[in-house]
Write a protein that holds these residues in place. Sequence first.
Motif, PDB file in Angstrom:
ATOM      1  N   TYR A   2       0.822  -1.202   0.000  1.00 59.16           N
ATOM      2  CA  TYR A   2       0.000   0.000   0.000  1.00 59.16           C
ATOM      3  C   TYR A   2       0.858   1.254   0.000  1.00 59.16           C
ATOM      4  O   TYR A   2       1.880   1.334   0.684  1.00 59.16           O
ATOM      5  N   GLU A  43       3.477   1.875   3.193  1.00 56.21           N
ATOM      6  CA  GLU A  43       3.339   0.981   4.337  1.00 56.21           C
ATOM      7  C   GLU A  43       4.011  -0.341   3.989  1.00 56.21           C
ATOM      8  O   GLU A  43       3.626  -1.016   3.034  1.00 56.21           O
ATOM      9  N   GLY A  48      -0.107  -1.453   8.562  1.00 56.18           N
ATOM     10  CA  GLY A  48      -1.196  -0.689   7.973  1.00 56.18           C
ATOM     11  C   GLY A  48      -1.998  -1.513   6.994  1.00 56.18           C
ATOM     12  O   GLY A  48      -2.422  -2.630   7.273  1.00 56.18           O
ATOM     13  N   HIS A  49      -2.198  -0.958   5.787  1.00 53.68           N
ATOM     14  CA  HIS A  49      -3.009  -1.604   4.768  1.00 53.68           C
ATOM     15  C   HIS A  49      -2.281  -2.744   4.056  1.00 53.68           C
ATOM     16  O   HIS A  49      -2.908  -3.492   3.296  1.00 53.68           O
ATOM     17  N   GLU A 141      -4.510   1.928  14.910  1.00 60.80           N
ATOM     18  CA  GLU A 141      -4.337   2.157  13.476  1.00 60.80           C
ATOM     19  C   GLU A 141      -4.401   0.837  12.715  1.00 60.80           C
ATOM     20  O   GLU A 141      -5.035   0.746  11.655  1.00 60.80           O
ATOM     21  N   GLN A 144      -7.889  -0.632  12.404  1.00 63.09           N
ATOM     22  CA  GLN A 144      -8.744   0.148  11.505  1.00 63.09           C
ATOM     23  C   GLN A 144      -8.361   0.005  10.031  1.00 63.09           C
ATOM     24  O   GLN A 144      -9.201   0.215   9.153  1.00 63.09           O
ATOM     25  N   SER A 145      -7.106  -0.356   9.744  1.00 63.22           N
ATOM     26  CA  SER A 145      -6.648  -0.320   8.354  1.00 63.22           C
ATOM     27  C   SER A 145      -6.190  -1.654   7.784  1.00 63.22           C
ATOM     28  O   SER A 145      -6.180  -1.824   6.567  1.00 63.22           O
TER      29      SER A 145
END
Length: 254
Positions: A2, A43, A48-49, A141, A144-145
Amino acid sequence: MYYEIHGTGQPLVLLPGALSGIGSAFGKLIPLLARTRQVIAVELQGYGHTADIADRPLSYECYAEDTAALLEHLRLKQVDILGYSSGAGTALQVAIRYPHLVQKLVLCSVTYTSSGIYPEMRAGIEELTPEFLAGSPYEQEYLQSAPRPQDWPQLVAKAKAFNKQVQEWPAADVKGIQSPVLLIAGDSDLVCPEHIAEIFRLLGGGQPGDLLGLPTSQMAILPGTTHMELTARTDLLMAIIPPFLDAPMPARKV
């Protein structure tokens, strides 16, 4: 893998630190840098994603390969890179392994040997558990991602193993970097200030500039700044990062 692109101009790649996503590492800095730059925030594996790869441990070498592959995918021939914490180590490895891709480096809280980190911080890695990080900005974080939020415990375990690895990169590799480097650390960072000064000397710094001239690399120690606070100190960072990046490139060493 990502990534986000903000703004236009000379590309500046941002690499966050361990357990950080783009928001927790650079949320306050990106809008300011993107005023004059094309900011490409990444990322890395597992953060993260970007999903983790089950049978692939976390390593600086893999991070550097992934970053180089992303630049190739984006058809970017040469970029500036700003790395924070393990992202700074990744940027250092990119400069060592793929020097043709790098114009300038901004390394925040970087190390090239494990001895550059305070011993009590290295010992604290033993406490890195999902329970210890419960409610932290990193956990929030991620939940959520991440494409698989349930993988948080596995990521923490892999990050703990990554941080426990002995880091001993040859000083000659650092000394051989041709790109101008801006070293940044907090005066109360997890990295010893003596280590930052050691890297600065490897890059040609630590000499009387009035007599011998200024080196191509620079060093800044931010006052009253811890490791976790560093990238939020936009008042200080924006006073030193843009002038460094915008200055003309020096002639390459022979």
